[in-house]
Design a protein around this motif. Structure first.
Motif, mmCIF file in Angstrom:
data_model
loop_
_atom_site.group_PDB
_atom_site.id
_atom_site.type_symbol
_atom_site.label_atom_id
_atom_site.label_comp_id
_atom_site.label_asym_id
_atom_site.label_seq_id
_atom_site.Cartn_x
_atom_site.Cartn_y
_atom_site.Cartn_z
ATOM 1 N N GLY A 1 -33.057 104.970 43.439
ATOM 2 C CA GLY A 1 -34.228 105.376 44.021
ATOM 3 C C GLY A 1 -34.024 106.853 44.073
ATOM 4 O O GLY A 1 -33.029 107.541 43.931
ATOM 5 N N GLY A 2 -35.349 107.559 44.507
ATOM 6 C CA GLY A 2 -35.425 109.029 44.602
ATOM 7 C C GLY A 2 -34.741 109.686 45.711
ATOM 8 O O GLY A 2 -34.019 110.707 45.321
ATOM 9 N N PHE B 1 -30.355 113.154 34.517
ATOM 10 C CA PHE B 1 -30.894 112.105 35.226
ATOM 11 C C PHE B 1 -32.388 111.664 35.013
ATOM 12 O O PHE B 1 -32.929 111.378 35.626
ATOM 13 N N GLY B 2 -32.721 112.526 34.001
ATOM 14 C CA GLY B 2 -34.195 112.617 33.588
ATOM 15 C C GLY B 2 -35.235 113.251 34.477
ATOM 16 O O GLY B 2 -36.285 113.164 34.849
ATOM 17 N N ARG B 3 -34.691 114.117 35.297
ATOM 18 C CA ARG B 3 -35.344 115.034 36.472
ATOM 19 C C ARG B 3 -35.402 116.553 35.890
ATOM 20 O O ARG B 3 -34.551 117.000 34.978
ATOM 21 N N ARG C 1 -24.935 113.466 24.634
ATOM 22 C CA ARG C 1 -25.978 113.951 25.758
ATOM 23 C C ARG C 1 -26.911 112.776 25.872
ATOM 24 O O ARG C 1 -27.446 112.446 27.026
ATOM 25 N N TRP C 2 -27.433 112.061 24.695
ATOM 26 C CA TRP C 2 -28.271 111.282 24.778
ATOM 27 C C TRP C 2 -27.620 109.893 25.399
ATOM 28 O O TRP C 2 -28.448 109.310 26.564
ATOM 29 N N ASP C 3 -26.506 109.640 25.093
ATOM 30 C CA ASP C 3 -25.817 108.204 25.784
ATOM 31 C C ASP C 3 -25.619 108.786 27.202
ATOM 32 O O ASP C 3 -26.066 107.799 28.247
ATOM 33 N N VAL C 4 -25.323 109.833 27.801
ATOM 34 C CA VAL C 4 -25.062 109.996 29.256
ATOM 35 C C VAL C 4 -26.352 110.104 29.836
ATOM 36 O O VAL C 4 -26.552 109.664 31.053
ATOM 37 N N LEU D 1 -27.568 107.598 33.138
ATOM 38 C CA LEU D 1 -27.895 108.426 34.384
ATOM 39 C C LEU D 1 -29.215 108.359 34.710
ATOM 40 O O LEU D 1 -29.719 108.097 35.827
ATOM 41 N N THR D 2 -30.242 108.343 33.830
ATOM 42 C CA THR D 2 -31.545 108.156 34.042
ATOM 43 C C THR D 2 -31.911 106.450 34.475
ATOM 44 O O THR D 2 -32.572 106.410 35.721
ATOM 45 N N ALA D 3 -31.325 105.658 34.055
ATOM 46 C CA ALA D 3 -31.202 104.444 34.343
ATOM 47 C C ALA D 3 -30.630 104.294 35.910
ATOM 48 O O ALA D 3 -31.014 103.347 36.604
ATOM 49 N N LEU D 4 -29.615 104.930 36.102
ATOM 50 C CA LEU D 4 -28.888 104.745 37.549
ATOM 51 C C LEU D 4 -29.926 105.380 38.440
ATOM 52 O O LEU D 4 -30.032 104.808 39.528
#
Length: 62
Positions: free
Chosen positions: A34-35, A53-55, A19-22, A26-29
């Motif tokens: 862009g938004g 995705f950090g959202r 989960r941490w790796d994904v 995906l957050t960096a991606l």
């Protein structure tokens, strides 16, 4: 959950590590894409992926 489980199996690691790796990737991606593009992508994925995705995973108001 199935996506993270598949990654954990492929990497031979725990669910927490997968989960941490994904989420890191995906957050960096999402930041690079862009938004607008990230919003379109998340609109095509099942609920629950936004957190990876950090959202925030917000429900649509009725």
């Amino acid at each position: 959950p199935a996506f993270v489980e598949a990654v954990a199996r492929a990497l031979h690691t725990s669910l927490a590590c997968a989960r941490w790796d994904v989420s890191s990737v995906l957050t960096a991606l999402a930041e690079a894409a862009g938004g607008e593009l990230t919003d379109r992508l998340l609109g095509r994925l099942p609920r629950g992926y936004a957190l990876l995705f950090g959202r925030a995973d917000l429900a649509v108001a009725a």
